[in-house]
Design an enzyme around this catalytic site. Structure first.
Site, mmCIF file in Angstrom:
data_model
loop_
_atom_site.group_PDB
_atom_site.id
_atom_site.type_symbol
_atom_site.label_atom_id
_atom_site.label_comp_id
_atom_site.label_asym_id
_atom_site.label_seq_id
_atom_site.Cartn_x
_atom_site.Cartn_y
_atom_site.Cartn_z
ATOM 1 N N HIS A 131 -8.602 1.574 -5.667
ATOM 2 C CA HIS A 131 -7.774 0.699 -4.835
ATOM 3 C C HIS A 131 -6.323 1.057 -5.060
ATOM 4 O O HIS A 131 -5.893 1.213 -6.211
ATOM 5 C CB HIS A 131 -8.011 -0.771 -5.198
ATOM 6 C CG HIS A 131 -9.446 -1.157 -5.016
ATOM 7 N ND1 HIS A 131 -9.994 -1.380 -3.788
ATOM 8 C CD2 HIS A 131 -10.444 -1.289 -5.919
ATOM 9 C CE1 HIS A 131 -11.286 -1.656 -3.935
ATOM 10 N NE2 HIS A 131 -11.586 -1.601 -5.218
ATOM 11 N N TYR A 143 0.795 -1.231 0.000
ATOM 12 C CA TYR A 143 0.000 0.000 0.000
ATOM 13 C C TYR A 143 0.827 1.281 0.000
ATOM 14 O O TYR A 143 0.259 2.371 -0.026
ATOM 15 C CB TYR A 143 -0.947 -0.004 1.207
ATOM 16 C CG TYR A 143 -1.925 -1.167 1.167
ATOM 17 C CD1 TYR A 143 -2.863 -1.279 0.139
ATOM 18 C CD2 TYR A 143 -1.899 -2.178 2.128
ATOM 19 C CE1 TYR A 143 -3.744 -2.353 0.084
ATOM 20 C CE2 TYR A 143 -2.780 -3.247 2.079
ATOM 21 C CZ TYR A 143 -3.696 -3.326 1.048
ATOM 22 O OH TYR A 143 -4.568 -4.384 0.987
HETATM 23 C C1 DQA Z 1 -7.619 -2.038 -1.046
HETATM 24 C C2 DQA Z 1 -7.674 -3.483 -1.551
HETATM 25 C C3 DQA Z 1 -8.598 -4.308 -0.679
HETATM 26 O O1 DQA Z 1 -8.652 -5.637 -1.160
HETATM 27 C C4 DQA Z 1 -8.098 -4.329 0.741
HETATM 28 O O2 DQA Z 1 -8.992 -5.037 1.567
HETATM 29 C C5 DQA Z 1 -7.847 -2.963 1.279
HETATM 30 C C6 DQA Z 1 -7.227 -1.964 0.412
HETATM 31 C C7 DQA Z 1 -6.581 -1.209 -1.835
HETATM 32 O O3 DQA Z 1 -6.605 0.009 -1.704
HETATM 33 O O4 DQA Z 1 -5.754 -1.766 -2.566
HETATM 34 O O5 DQA Z 1 -8.075 -2.685 2.451
HETATM 35 O O6 DQA Z 1 -8.885 -1.438 -1.226
#
Ligand code: DQA
Length: 153
Positions: free
Chosen positions: A106, A29
């Protein structure tokens, strides 16, 4: 773009665990915190003639209430539903009710990860979907909404 007196407002909603950005799986992330991300959104929005209202919650009902704010007050919504992407019919229903464009976002490329992340309850009711561009994805979402909102007002 020169500043407007009352720029159109965009609601930026971040879901569960995104309050841990910068500390949570940084290899997935990134290292920017949520505060850095929101500040960046505000700056980019300002350059585009928009204003950002930012919300984050780890609770489904609170996220749904936040989405309801955009029934009247906002020209568009950017939402990273986090894990609720893959589980929440109720959040999807709230987004489907909105009269404004919705961008699902995402940070990671959910399609390149575990199989359960490839299914989104939100995508069918989103106007656009951005995945895998990290924090830059929020810039892209704001640009998209600026095209949709500012150029039409
Ligand atoms: C997310 C991807 C999701 O699968 C995960 O549960 C997240 C972050 C992303 O920003 O890549 O919490 O939304």
């Amino acid at each position: 773009m020169s500043p407007q007196a009352n720029p159109p407002r965009v609601l930026v909603v971040n879901g569960p665990n995104l309050d841990l950005l910068g500390r949570r799986e940084p290899e997935v992330y990134g290292t920017d915190t949520l505060d850095v991300l929101v500040d960046r959104c505000r700056r980019v929005a300002g350059e585009l003639g928009l204003e950002v209202d930012a919300r984050q919650s780890n609770h489904e009902g609170v996220l749904i209430d936040a989405v309801h704010e955009a029934m009247t007050g906002h020209g568009g919504v950017i939402i990273n539903p986090g894990g609720y992407t893959h589980t929440s019919v109720a959040l999807r229903d709230a987004l489907a009710a909105l009269p404004v464009p919705v961008v699902e976002i995402h940070l990671s490329n959910v399609h390149a990860r575990e199989a359960f992340r490839s299914h989104s309850y939100v995508s069918p009711v989103a106007t656009a979907v951005i995945a895998g561009a990290g924090v830059t994805g929020y810039d892209l979402a704001l640009r998209f909404l600026a095209e949709r909102i500012v150029r039409r007002t």
